[in-house]
Design a protein around this motif. Structure first.
Motif, PDB file in Angstrom:
ATOM      1  N   ASN A 106       1.001  -1.219   0.064  1.00 35.71           N
ATOM      2  CA  ASN A 106       0.083   0.026   0.051  1.00 35.71           C
ATOM      3  C   ASN A 106       0.716   1.304  -0.127  1.00 35.71           C
ATOM      4  O   ASN A 106       1.349   1.572   0.949  1.00 35.71           O
ATOM      5  N   GLU A 107       1.169   1.698  -1.097  1.00 32.25           N
ATOM      6  CA  GLU A 107       2.044   2.837  -1.491  1.00 32.25           C
ATOM      7  C   GLU A 107       1.716   4.286  -0.505  1.00 32.25           C
ATOM      8  O   GLU A 107       2.345   4.766   0.155  1.00 32.25           O
ATOM      9  N   GLN A 108       0.267   4.381  -0.422  1.00 33.41           N
ATOM     10  CA  GLN A 108      -0.075   5.588   0.367  1.00 33.41           C
ATOM     11  C   GLN A 108       0.360   5.205   1.754  1.00 33.41           C
ATOM     12  O   GLN A 108       0.831   6.302   2.621  1.00 33.41           O
ATOM     13  N   TRP A 109       0.129   4.138   2.520  1.00 33.63           N
ATOM     14  CA  TRP A 109       0.264   3.795   3.692  1.00 33.63           C
ATOM     15  C   TRP A 109       2.004   4.105   3.983  1.00 33.63           C
ATOM     16  O   TRP A 109       2.432   4.529   5.007  1.00 33.63           O
ATOM     17  N   GLU A 110       2.869   3.532   3.213  1.00 37.27           N
ATOM     18  CA  GLU A 110       4.271   3.492   3.031  1.00 37.27           C
ATOM     19  C   GLU A 110       4.581   5.184   3.253  1.00 37.27           C
ATOM     20  O   GLU A 110       5.492   5.610   3.995  1.00 37.27           O
ATOM     21  N   VAL A 111       4.113   5.926   2.227  1.00 36.78           N
ATOM     22  CA  VAL A 111       4.394   7.371   2.533  1.00 36.78           C
ATOM     23  C   VAL A 111       3.974   7.955   3.837  1.00 36.78           C
ATOM     24  O   VAL A 111       4.924   8.553   4.486  1.00 36.78           O
ATOM     25  N   LEU A 112       2.818   7.687   4.257  1.00 35.34           N
ATOM     26  CA  LEU A 112       2.312   8.182   5.542  1.00 35.34           C
ATOM     27  C   LEU A 112       3.337   7.520   6.620  1.00 35.34           C
ATOM     28  O   LEU A 112       3.600   8.450   7.644  1.00 35.34           O
ATOM     29  N   LYS A 113       3.766   6.403   6.557  1.00 38.03           N
ATOM     30  CA  LYS A 113       4.541   5.855   7.660  1.00 38.03           C
ATOM     31  C   LYS A 113       5.712   6.363   7.647  1.00 38.03           C
ATOM     32  O   LYS A 113       6.252   6.870   8.767  1.00 38.03           O
ATOM     33  N   GLU A 114       6.349   6.625   6.583  1.00 35.07           N
ATOM     34  CA  GLU A 114       7.653   7.328   6.580  1.00 35.07           C
ATOM     35  C   GLU A 114       7.572   8.775   7.099  1.00 35.07           C
ATOM     36  O   GLU A 114       8.570   9.264   7.762  1.00 35.07           O
ATOM     37  N   GLU A 115       6.453   9.488   6.887  1.00 42.98           N
ATOM     38  CA  GLU A 115       6.185  11.013   7.261  1.00 42.98           C
ATOM     39  C   GLU A 115       6.014  10.866   8.644  1.00 42.98           C
ATOM     40  O   GLU A 115       6.659  11.914   9.447  1.00 42.98           O
ATOM     41  N   SER A 116       5.409   9.882   9.202  1.00 42.50           N
ATOM     42  CA  SER A 116       5.137   9.897  10.551  1.00 42.50           C
ATOM     43  C   SER A 116       6.545   9.587  11.514  1.00 42.50           C
ATOM     44  O   SER A 116       6.935  10.082  12.465  1.00 42.50           O
ATOM     45  N   HIS A 117       7.255   8.489  10.755  1.00 47.41           N
ATOM     46  CA  HIS A 117       8.482   8.354  11.294  1.00 47.41           C
ATOM     47  C   HIS A 117       9.292   9.555  11.529  1.00 47.41           C
ATOM     48  O   HIS A 117      10.182   9.738  12.429  1.00 47.41           O
ATOM     49  N   ALA A 118       9.623  10.346  10.230  1.00 49.15           N
ATOM     50  CA  ALA A 118      10.286  11.602  10.313  1.00 49.15           C
ATOM     51  C   ALA A 118       9.775  12.699  11.491  1.00 49.15           C
ATOM     52  O   ALA A 118      10.660  13.128  12.193  1.00 49.15           O
ATOM     53  N   ASN A 119       8.676  12.751  11.462  1.00 44.03           N
ATOM     54  CA  ASN A 119       8.042  13.437  12.599  1.00 44.03           C
ATOM     55  C   ASN A 119       8.481  13.232  13.924  1.00 44.03           C
ATOM     56  O   ASN A 119       8.686  14.089  14.794  1.00 44.03           O
ATOM     57  N   ILE A 120       8.234  11.950  14.210  1.00 44.89           N
ATOM     58  CA  ILE A 120       8.698  11.139  15.620  1.00 44.89           C
ATOM     59  C   ILE A 120      10.339  11.715  15.987  1.00 44.89           C
ATOM     60  O   ILE A 120      10.418  11.820  16.948  1.00 44.89           O
TER      61      ILE A 120
END
Length: 158
Positions: free
Chosen positions: A68-82
């Motif tokens: 799920n490419e959209q999920w992967e993008v959101l996961k990377e963004e969340s990880h960068a924010n954290i």
């Protein structure tokens, strides 16, 4: 490899794009890109790669994965924010704040269990409790029992 739409497995075999699947659940639509290997026979990683692999029954099975490419993008963004400086500071503050409120609710107010069991009734009971708690806090603020927070002050040590 984004240009050619394929992944490479541990054994060096290519998993090419097969199809696109859509799954709708609770009003949300998820889009999965499905990748698969054409031939996994003789692969040393097959037992680790395939879920519940049985060598006798599943000899013809090949590796298939859904992305799920959209999920992967959101996961990377969340990880960068954290991992950002602001995210680390927020995590430190959040861990302190939450525990204090729940500890205060349990120990000082004696609120240890709900009187009702359904999710709707529990929600209503807790909202009534929270409203009462906020009214009490506002009352204490009005009567100068709670001071407005103006930052940490310097204290002299002995």
């Amino acid at each position: 490899f984004e240009d050619e739409l394929y992944y490479v497995c541990h054994d060096g075999r290519e998993l090419h794009h097969i199809r696109t699947e859509k799954k709708e659940q609770s009003g949300y639509t998820q889009t999965f890109e499905v990748y698969g290997c054409a031939d996994c026979s003789g692969c040393g990683y097959k037992a680790k790669c395939l879920y519940k692999y049985n060598a006798e029954k599943d000899a013809e099975k090949n590796k298939v994965m859904k992305i799920n490419e959209q999920w992967e993008v959101l996961k990377e963004e969340s990880h960068a924010n954290i991992q950002s400086e602001k995210g680390i500071l927020n995590r430190q503050i959040r861990s302190i704040q939450t525990e204090g409120h729940f500890g205060d609710i349990k120990e000082n107010d004696g609120f240890r269990r709900f009187n009702y069991r359904t999710a709707e009734k529990v929600y209503k009971e807790f909202m009534l409790y929270a409203i009462g708690r906020n009214i009490n806090k506002y009352h204490r603020f009005l009567h100068d029992e709670i001071k407005k927070f103006e930052g940490k002050t310097e204290e002299k040590t002995a």
